[in-house]
Design a protein around this motif. Structure first.
Motif, short mmCIF file in Angstrom:
data_model
loop_
_atom_site.label_atom_id
_atom_site.label_comp_id
_atom_site.label_asym_id
_atom_site.label_seq_id
_atom_site.Cartn_x
_atom_site.Cartn_y
_atom_site.Cartn_z
N TYR A 22 0.83 -1.20 0.00
CA TYR A 22 0.00 0.00 0.00
C TYR A 22 0.86 1.26 0.00
O TYR A 22 0.52 2.26 -0.65
CB TYR A 22 -0.91 -0.03 1.21
CG TYR A 22 -2.01 1.01 1.20
CD1 TYR A 22 -3.20 0.78 0.53
CD2 TYR A 22 -1.86 2.23 1.84
CE1 TYR A 22 -4.21 1.74 0.50
CE2 TYR A 22 -2.85 3.19 1.83
CZ TYR A 22 -4.02 2.94 1.15
OH TYR A 22 -5.02 3.89 1.11
N GLN A 54 -1.05 6.35 -3.88
CA GLN A 54 -1.61 7.24 -4.89
C GLN A 54 -2.16 8.48 -4.19
O GLN A 54 -3.01 8.36 -3.28
CB GLN A 54 -2.73 6.54 -5.67
CG GLN A 54 -2.23 5.30 -6.42
CD GLN A 54 -3.34 4.63 -7.20
OE1 GLN A 54 -4.45 5.16 -7.29
NE2 GLN A 54 -3.04 3.48 -7.77
N HIS A 87 -4.29 10.87 -4.64
CA HIS A 87 -5.70 11.25 -4.57
C HIS A 87 -6.61 10.09 -4.19
O HIS A 87 -7.83 10.25 -4.12
CB HIS A 87 -6.15 11.82 -5.91
CG HIS A 87 -5.36 13.02 -6.35
ND1 HIS A 87 -5.43 14.23 -5.70
CD2 HIS A 87 -4.45 13.17 -7.35
CE1 HIS A 87 -4.62 15.09 -6.29
NE2 HIS A 87 -4.00 14.47 -7.29
N ARG A 88 -6.01 8.92 -3.92
CA ARG A 88 -6.83 7.75 -3.57
C ARG A 88 -6.40 7.10 -2.26
O ARG A 88 -7.20 6.46 -1.59
CB ARG A 88 -6.77 6.72 -4.71
CG ARG A 88 -7.32 7.24 -6.03
CD ARG A 88 -7.19 6.21 -7.12
NE ARG A 88 -7.90 4.98 -6.80
CZ ARG A 88 -7.90 3.90 -7.58
NH1 ARG A 88 -7.22 3.92 -8.70
NH2 ARG A 88 -8.58 2.83 -7.22
N SER A 89 -5.14 7.23 -1.88
CA SER A 89 -4.65 6.63 -0.64
C SER A 89 -4.82 7.60 0.52
O SER A 89 -4.77 8.82 0.34
CB SER A 89 -3.17 6.25 -0.80
OG SER A 89 -2.99 5.38 -1.91
N ASP A 90 -5.02 7.06 1.71
CA ASP A 90 -5.16 7.90 2.90
C ASP A 90 -4.62 7.16 4.11
O ASP A 90 -4.38 5.94 4.07
CB ASP A 90 -6.62 8.30 3.11
CG ASP A 90 -7.55 7.11 3.17
OD1 ASP A 90 -7.51 6.38 4.17
OD2 ASP A 90 -8.30 6.88 2.20
N SER A 146 -6.90 4.19 5.67
CA SER A 146 -6.77 2.92 4.94
C SER A 146 -5.41 2.29 5.20
O SER A 146 -5.29 1.06 5.31
CB SER A 146 -6.97 3.16 3.44
OG SER A 146 -8.24 3.69 3.18
N SER A 200 -10.98 -3.18 3.94
CA SER A 200 -9.94 -2.37 3.31
C SER A 200 -8.85 -3.25 2.70
O SER A 200 -8.39 -3.01 1.58
CB SER A 200 -9.32 -1.41 4.33
OG SER A 200 -8.25 -0.72 3.75
N GLU A 234 -10.25 -4.87 -0.31
CA GLU A 234 -10.34 -3.88 -1.39
C GLU A 234 -8.98 -3.62 -2.00
O GLU A 234 -8.84 -3.49 -3.22
CB GLU A 234 -10.92 -2.57 -0.85
CG GLU A 234 -12.41 -2.64 -0.55
CD GLU A 234 -12.93 -1.34 0.02
OE1 GLU A 234 -12.09 -0.46 0.33
OE2 GLU A 234 -14.16 -1.20 0.16
N ASP A 235 -7.94 -3.51 -1.14
CA ASP A 235 -6.59 -3.29 -1.66
C ASP A 235 -6.14 -4.44 -2.54
O ASP A 235 -5.57 -4.24 -3.61
CB ASP A 235 -5.63 -3.10 -0.48
CG ASP A 235 -4.23 -2.73 -0.95
OD1 ASP A 235 -4.08 -1.68 -1.58
OD2 ASP A 235 -3.29 -3.50 -0.68
N ARG A 242 -8.07 -4.33 -5.63
CA ARG A 242 -7.62 -3.20 -6.45
C ARG A 242 -6.36 -3.58 -7.23
O ARG A 242 -6.21 -3.25 -8.40
CB ARG A 242 -7.36 -1.98 -5.56
CG ARG A 242 -7.13 -0.70 -6.34
CD ARG A 242 -6.89 0.48 -5.41
NE ARG A 242 -8.05 0.74 -4.58
CZ ARG A 242 -8.09 0.57 -3.27
NH1 ARG A 242 -7.02 0.14 -2.63
NH2 ARG A 242 -9.19 0.84 -2.58
N GLN A 276 -6.12 -3.89 -11.11
CA GLN A 276 -5.11 -3.13 -11.85
C GLN A 276 -4.34 -4.05 -12.80
O GLN A 276 -4.03 -3.68 -13.94
CB GLN A 276 -4.16 -2.44 -10.87
CG GLN A 276 -3.17 -1.50 -11.54
CD GLN A 276 -3.85 -0.35 -12.24
OE1 GLN A 276 -4.85 0.15 -11.76
NE2 GLN A 276 -3.33 0.07 -13.37
#
Length: 408
Positions: free
Chosen positions: A114, A119, A121-124, A127, A253, A256-257, A260, A264
């Protein structure tokens, strides 16, 4: 969150480039995980340079073999957050020892996909912590030290396996007191050969060292000899420190990762296939254009061929008519077959015909002499006469050509 804390966070983040996005990440984490505290501390990089960075310190709940552990961590936010991934470390207590794995090195630095695939604008941060919880649940980053290495001020019966030894099966990680008083603070993480963590000054009001394990009193407590108390753990879960919803959110999460990443990979695979199909399509379009050009050229050639066939048929009809006319016509006098446009040309034509006939006559006289048909005297006599005539004819032709303005 109280306005005082928000003001303090804004003050700490005043030199950050993306204050709003960073503040939102920090507030979301502090609201969800109240065992974490914040501070602005000096971080020393490997090259010796230092910078004041915002840090989150405290514990996160990790479920390992159906038991909950509180792993001490430290998260440093770069001043370009969220453009650059944060730096995460595990900060073991004196009773803990780092368990080196593919996710944690011997200095406690955390390595996660992670973080590698961060990223902006998508990672925080929320999460990220959830991924850490799930990852540490599969690969614990710390284990308790053997008894001979450290005195056990905490319960001897805990629930985290030791790396080896005869009593490994029954030894567990000591669980520290969750009191918010100063006695619950942890000493600084001991560094080996390098400064990976700054001196922990702690937030305002703290006397130093690592911030409290939990920033609220936990009901029930943990007596020194009774070991782990499941009821107390259940009570702690009911207070909001960790609930089934948090565990569920962490698992979701992580799933989802993983999904994702797989999506990808599929997207990259399909993009490669689409590029191949686009190249094939381009080649087919170019081939179609070439075929269209060839068909157009063949159409033009077919039209030209049809025109030539029509012309040939017309010429054939003309030839047939001319042949019929010649067959039905009367005999033609050779002398009248060729006519001239002027008397001078007729004189030239007649002189040329006579000269050619004279030359033929001289040739055949020579053949007769060689064949013994005529004698030499007769041959000389006729040749002399014909030669004189031939000279006059050639002179006449030359004068006619000069008069007519012809070359030669």
């Amino acid at each position: 969150m109280p306005a005082i804390e928000e003001a303090e966070i804004n003050k700490y983040l005043s030199k950050y480039k993306n204050v709003a996005a960073t503040r939102k990440d920090v507030v979301d984490v502090l609201t969800t995980y109240r065992s974490l505290t914040y501070d602005l501390q000096k971080f020393v990089f490997n090259d010796g340079s230092s910078k004041d960075l915002f840090t989150l310190q405290g514990t996160i709940p990790v479920v390992y073999k159906n038991n909950t552990y509180y792993i001490p961590i430290c998260i440093w936010l770069m001043d370009t957050h969220p453009q650059n991934a944060p730096m995460c470390f595990v900060k073991p207590t004196p009773t803990m020892q780092i368990k080196v794995s593919m996710y944690v090195d011997h200095n406690g630095k955390v390595y996660l996909p992670y973080l590698h695939d961060w990223q902006p604008h998508r990672s925080d941060l929320l999460s990220l912590i959830q991924v850490m919880i799930v990852t540490f649940g599969d690969h614990p980053p710390v284990y308790s030290k053997p008894k001979e290495q450290v005195a056990a001020p905490y319960p001897t019966n805990s629930y985290m396996p030791q790396p080896g030894g005869q009593g490994a099966a029954n030894s567990f990680l000591p669980y520290p007191s969750a009191s918010g008083t100063g006695s619950g603070n942890f000493p600084p993480y001991p560094t080996a050969g390098g400064s990976f963590y700054p001196p922990s000054g702690g937030p305002a009001g703290s006397s130093g060292g690592y911030p409290p394990y939990m920033n609220y009193p936990q009901p029930g407590g943990y007596p020194g000899s009774a070991g782990y108390n499941p009821a107390a753990s259940a009570n702690a879960s009911s207070t909001g420190t960790i609930t089934e919803e948090h565990i569920k959110a962490s698992l979701i999460s992580a799933v989802e990762d993983k999904l994702r990443r797989r999506i990808q990979e599929k997207v990259n695979q399909y993009q490669a296939e689409i590029e191949t199909l686009n190249r094939t399509k381009q080649e087919l379009v170019e081939g179609s254009a070439k075929i269209d050009a060839i068909v157009t050229r063949l159409g033009r050639e077919q039209v030209d061929l049809q025109k030539n066939i029509s012309i040939l048929r017309d010429k054939e009809e003309e030839l047939k008519k001319s042949l019929e006319t010649l067959e039905n016509a009367e005999a033609i006098d050779p002398d009248e077959a060729v006519t001239t446009t002027a008397p001078l040309y007729r004189q030239l034509l007649n002189a040329y015909a006579d000269e050619a006939a004279t030359e033929d006559a001289i040739y055949y006289l020579g053949e007769g002499l060689r064949g013994g048909v005529i004698d030499l005297e007769t041959f000389l006599k006729h040749v002399r006469t014909l030669s004189r005539k031939q000279f006059i004819l050639r002179a006449t032709m030359q004068k006619c050509r000069q008069k007519a303005g012809l070359a030669g």
